[in-house]
Scaffold this motif. Structure first.
Motif, PDB file in Angstrom:
ATOM      1  N   SER A  43       0.838  -1.192   0.000  1.00 22.26           N
ATOM      2  CA  SER A  43       0.000   0.000   0.000  1.00 22.26           C
ATOM      3  C   SER A  43       0.877   1.247   0.000  1.00 22.26           C
ATOM      4  O   SER A  43       2.091   1.187   0.226  1.00 22.26           O
ATOM      5  N   VAL A  44       0.245   2.401  -0.223  1.00 22.52           N
ATOM      6  CA  VAL A  44       0.984   3.661  -0.167  1.00 22.52           C
ATOM      7  C   VAL A  44       1.624   3.832   1.210  1.00 22.52           C
ATOM      8  O   VAL A  44       2.793   4.213   1.321  1.00 22.52           O
ATOM      9  N   ALA A  45       0.873   3.530   2.260  1.00 20.86           N
ATOM     10  CA  ALA A  45       1.409   3.666   3.622  1.00 20.86           C
ATOM     11  C   ALA A  45       2.625   2.773   3.833  1.00 20.86           C
ATOM     12  O   ALA A  45       3.631   3.193   4.429  1.00 20.86           O
ATOM     13  N   ASP A  46       2.556   1.530   3.324  1.00 23.28           N
ATOM     14  CA  ASP A  46       3.690   0.608   3.455  1.00 23.28           C
ATOM     15  C   ASP A  46       4.912   1.144   2.720  1.00 23.28           C
ATOM     16  O   ASP A  46       6.042   1.090   3.234  1.00 23.28           O
ATOM     17  N   MET A  47       4.689   1.666   1.511  1.00 21.03           N
ATOM     18  CA  MET A  47       5.812   2.163   0.714  1.00 21.03           C
ATOM     19  C   MET A  47       6.410   3.418   1.323  1.00 21.03           C
ATOM     20  O   MET A  47       7.640   3.610   1.314  1.00 21.03           O
ATOM     21  N   VAL A  48       5.579   4.289   1.884  1.00 18.51           N
ATOM     22  CA  VAL A  48       6.095   5.497   2.542  1.00 18.51           C
ATOM     23  C   VAL A  48       6.977   5.122   3.732  1.00 18.51           C
ATOM     24  O   VAL A  48       8.055   5.692   3.926  1.00 18.51           O
ATOM     25  N   GLU A  49       6.556   4.158   4.524  1.00 21.38           N
ATOM     26  CA  GLU A  49       7.374   3.703   5.652  1.00 21.38           C
ATOM     27  C   GLU A  49       8.708   3.142   5.175  1.00 21.38           C
ATOM     28  O   GLU A  49       9.753   3.362   5.799  1.00 21.38           O
ATOM     29  N   GLN A  50       8.681   2.424   4.046  1.00 20.63           N
ATOM     30  CA  GLN A  50       9.929   1.875   3.500  1.00 20.63           C
ATOM     31  C   GLN A  50      10.832   2.998   3.004  1.00 20.63           C
ATOM     32  O   GLN A  50      12.058   2.966   3.207  1.00 20.63           O
ATOM     33  N   VAL A  51      10.257   4.002   2.348  1.00 20.50           N
ATOM     34  CA  VAL A  51      11.030   5.166   1.906  1.00 20.50           C
ATOM     35  C   VAL A  51      11.700   5.831   3.100  1.00 20.50           C
ATOM     36  O   VAL A  51      12.901   6.151   3.062  1.00 20.50           O
ATOM     37  N   VAL A  52      10.949   6.028   4.170  1.00 18.35           N
ATOM     38  CA  VAL A  52      11.490   6.678   5.371  1.00 18.35           C
ATOM     39  C   VAL A  52      12.663   5.883   5.933  1.00 18.35           C
ATOM     40  O   VAL A  52      13.711   6.452   6.285  1.00 18.35           O
ATOM     41  N   ARG A  53      12.522   4.570   6.009  1.00 15.13           N
ATOM     42  CA  ARG A  53      13.618   3.735   6.548  1.00 15.13           C
ATOM     43  C   ARG A  53      14.867   3.833   5.680  1.00 15.13           C
ATOM     44  O   ARG A  53      15.984   3.984   6.195  1.00 15.13           O
ATOM     45  N   LEU A  54      14.688   3.754   4.368  1.00 15.46           N
ATOM     46  CA  LEU A  54      15.839   3.773   3.469  1.00 15.46           C
ATOM     47  C   LEU A  54      16.514   5.139   3.445  1.00 15.46           C
ATOM     48  O   LEU A  54      17.749   5.234   3.439  1.00 15.46           O
ATOM     49  N   LEU A  55      15.732   6.203   3.431  1.00 11.72           N
ATOM     50  CA  LEU A  55      16.323   7.539   3.475  1.00 11.72           C
ATOM     51  C   LEU A  55      17.052   7.769   4.793  1.00 11.72           C
ATOM     52  O   LEU A  55      18.112   8.400   4.827  1.00 11.72           O
ATOM     53  N   GLY A  56      16.506   7.241   5.870  1.00 12.84           N
ATOM     54  CA  GLY A  56      17.124   7.420   7.178  1.00 12.84           C
ATOM     55  C   GLY A  56      18.488   6.768   7.308  1.00 12.84           C
ATOM     56  O   GLY A  56      19.282   7.142   8.166  1.00 12.84           O
ATOM     57  N   ASP A  57      18.775   5.799   6.437  1.00 15.74           N
ATOM     58  CA  ASP A  57      20.090   5.141   6.473  1.00 15.74           C
ATOM     59  C   ASP A  57      21.208   6.093   6.055  1.00 15.74           C
ATOM     60  O   ASP A  57      22.359   5.932   6.468  1.00 15.74           O
ATOM     61  N   GLU A  58      20.882   7.084   5.191  1.00  8.11           N
ATOM     62  CA  GLU A  58      21.881   8.055   4.720  1.00  8.11           C
ATOM     63  C   GLU A  58      21.237   9.439   4.746  1.00  8.11           C
ATOM     64  O   GLU A  58      20.846   9.974   3.704  1.00  8.11           O
ATOM     65  N   PRO A  59      21.135  10.046   5.915  1.00 13.71           N
ATOM     66  CA  PRO A  59      20.332  11.258   6.079  1.00 13.71           C
ATOM     67  C   PRO A  59      20.859  12.503   5.387  1.00 13.71           C
ATOM     68  O   PRO A  59      20.147  13.509   5.334  1.00 13.71           O
ATOM     69  N   ASP A  60      22.090  12.469   4.873  1.00 18.63           N
ATOM     70  CA  ASP A  60      22.625  13.636   4.167  1.00 18.63           C
ATOM     71  C   ASP A  60      22.270  13.636   2.685  1.00 18.63           C
ATOM     72  O   ASP A  60      22.489  14.642   1.999  1.00 18.63           O
ATOM     73  N   ARG A  61      21.742  12.529   2.181  1.00 18.14           N
ATOM     74  CA  ARG A  61      21.364  12.480   0.765  1.00 18.14           C
ATOM     75  C   ARG A  61      20.024  13.194   0.582  1.00 18.14           C
ATOM     76  O   ARG A  61      19.028  12.812   1.184  1.00 18.14           O
ATOM     77  N   PRO A  62      19.965  14.234  -0.258  1.00 16.67           N
ATOM     78  CA  PRO A  62      18.704  14.955  -0.414  1.00 16.67           C
ATOM     79  C   PRO A  62      17.712  14.196  -1.288  1.00 16.67           C
ATOM     80  O   PRO A  62      18.093  13.465  -2.208  1.00 16.67           O
ATOM     81  N   LEU A  63      16.435  14.395  -0.990  1.00  6.80           N
ATOM     82  CA  LEU A  63      15.357  13.934  -1.845  1.00  6.80           C
ATOM     83  C   LEU A  63      14.965  15.117  -2.726  1.00  6.80           C
ATOM     84  O   LEU A  63      14.495  16.149  -2.225  1.00  6.80           O
ATOM     85  N   ILE A  64      15.182  14.989  -4.037  1.00  5.37           N
ATOM     86  CA  ILE A  64      14.941  16.081  -4.988  1.00  5.37           C
ATOM     87  C   ILE A  64      13.712  15.729  -5.817  1.00  5.37           C
ATOM     88  O   ILE A  64      13.697  14.711  -6.511  1.00  5.37           O
ATOM     89  N   ILE A  65      12.692  16.571  -5.752  1.00  4.61           N
ATOM     90  CA  ILE A  65      11.446  16.308  -6.477  1.00  4.61           C
ATOM     91  C   ILE A  65      11.217  17.436  -7.473  1.00  4.61           C
ATOM     92  O   ILE A  65      10.933  18.579  -7.099  1.00  4.61           O
ATOM     93  N   ASP A  66      11.364  17.111  -8.751  1.00  6.87           N
ATOM     94  CA  ASP A  66      11.171  18.070  -9.844  1.00  6.87           C
ATOM     95  C   ASP A  66       9.704  18.053 -10.275  1.00  6.87           C
ATOM     96  O   ASP A  66       9.004  17.056 -10.083  1.00  6.87           O
ATOM     97  N   GLU A  67       9.271  19.165 -10.877  1.00  8.09           N
ATOM     98  CA  GLU A  67       7.860  19.323 -11.279  1.00  8.09           C
ATOM     99  C   GLU A  67       6.933  19.151 -10.070  1.00  8.09           C
ATOM    100  O   GLU A  67       5.844  18.585 -10.156  1.00  8.09           O
ATOM    101  N   ALA A  68       7.378  19.662  -8.936  1.00  9.26           N
ATOM    102  CA  ALA A  68       6.648  19.455  -7.681  1.00  9.26           C
ATOM    103  C   ALA A  68       5.288  20.140  -7.680  1.00  9.26           C
ATOM    104  O   ALA A  68       4.389  19.738  -6.935  1.00  9.26           O
TER     105      ALA A  68
END
Length: 252
Positions: free
Chosen positions: A94-119
């Motif tokens: 689900s979207v909720a499951d995928m968001v939690e996975q995104v949060v975990r993976l991003l948290g492993d390397e917190p200095d890497r920016p998430l860049i969203i174009d056409e926001a």
């Protein structure tokens, strides 16, 4: 921001235009913010100003996670594409499951920016709150890129707007930017300053149109071999402004 292009020490020999430098500075500001400060940066401006190129530069410089929102995307498409960029080949759940996975993976390397174009597309379609949730839980730098109206669109969404550390507006190319692009595209072919100024003015400083015109000038010079290089007086091609042709009346 500096008035002219500079080189950022990235180990690369790329030309850094003014808007690239501005976006690098924004990304570094958000990454190096003091504890408790917001972790959003917003980079906006008119089409053709080189925002996506700036995003690609920062992505390479900071190993950023980059996604470009499509017109048909939903919140699930966004989460799926972020996971794919994080190395998950077949995201599921689900979207909720995928968001939690995104949060975990991003948290492993917190200095890497998430860049969203056409926001601006996800703001108008009403799922920017997904990004706010990711930003709040992971605390990574989040950089939103969009058209000129993006800051005003965000004002309407208070919970996102008050998490923006800084808004930066992309600017038209300066003469030094245009000159740097000419050196990159034309190589050893000399070009008169007056022609550089004319190209910049007639394209309204839009980097994409400047690059198109300089490529046309390079091809024209290769065919016509103008003595002493390209000048405003001898350049035999029209400067493309991007204006649409007038509608014809359809009569013979």
């Amino acid at each position: 921001m500096a008035d002219r292009p500079k080189n950022v020490n990235t180990g690369q020999s790329l030309i850094v235009l003014s808007n690239v430098l501005a976006f690098v500075e924004l990304a570094m500001l958000v990454k190096d913010r003091s504890p408790g400060l917001p972790n959003f940066g917003v980079f906006s401006g008119f089409s053709g100003y080189g925002k996506t190129y700036a995003a690609a530069y920062v992505r390479n410089l900071m190993r950023g996670i980059y996604v470009e929102v499509g017109s048909s995307w939903t919140s699930k498409t966004l989460a799926t594409n972020i996971l794919y960029e994080l190395g998950i080949v077949n995201p599921r759940g689900s979207v909720a499951d995928m968001v939690e996975q995104v949060v975990r993976l991003l948290g492993d390397e917190p200095d890497r920016p998430l860049i969203i174009d056409e926001a601006d597309k996800m703001v108008t379609k009403g799922y920017v709150e997904i990004v706010r949730e990711i930003a709040d839980k992971s605390q990574v730098p989040v950089l939103l890129i969009g058209e000129e109206a993006l800051p005003q669109l965000l004002v309407r969404i208070e919970r996102v707007h008050n998490r923006v550390l800084k808004f930066v507006q992309a600017q038209p190319c300066e003469e030094d930017d245009t000159r740097a692009l000419a050196q990159m595209i034309l190589g050893d072919t000399p070009i008169e300053d007056a022609l550089i100024v004319a190209i910049r003015e007639k394209t309204q400083g839009r980097a994409r149109r400047i690059v198109t015109n300089l490529a046309n000038a390079r091809d024209w010079a290769a065919t016509n071999q103008p003595a002493g290089g390209l000048t405003l007086a001898n350049y035999g091609a029209l400067i493309a402004t991007g204006d649409a042709p007038a509608m014809r009346n359809g009569k013979l």
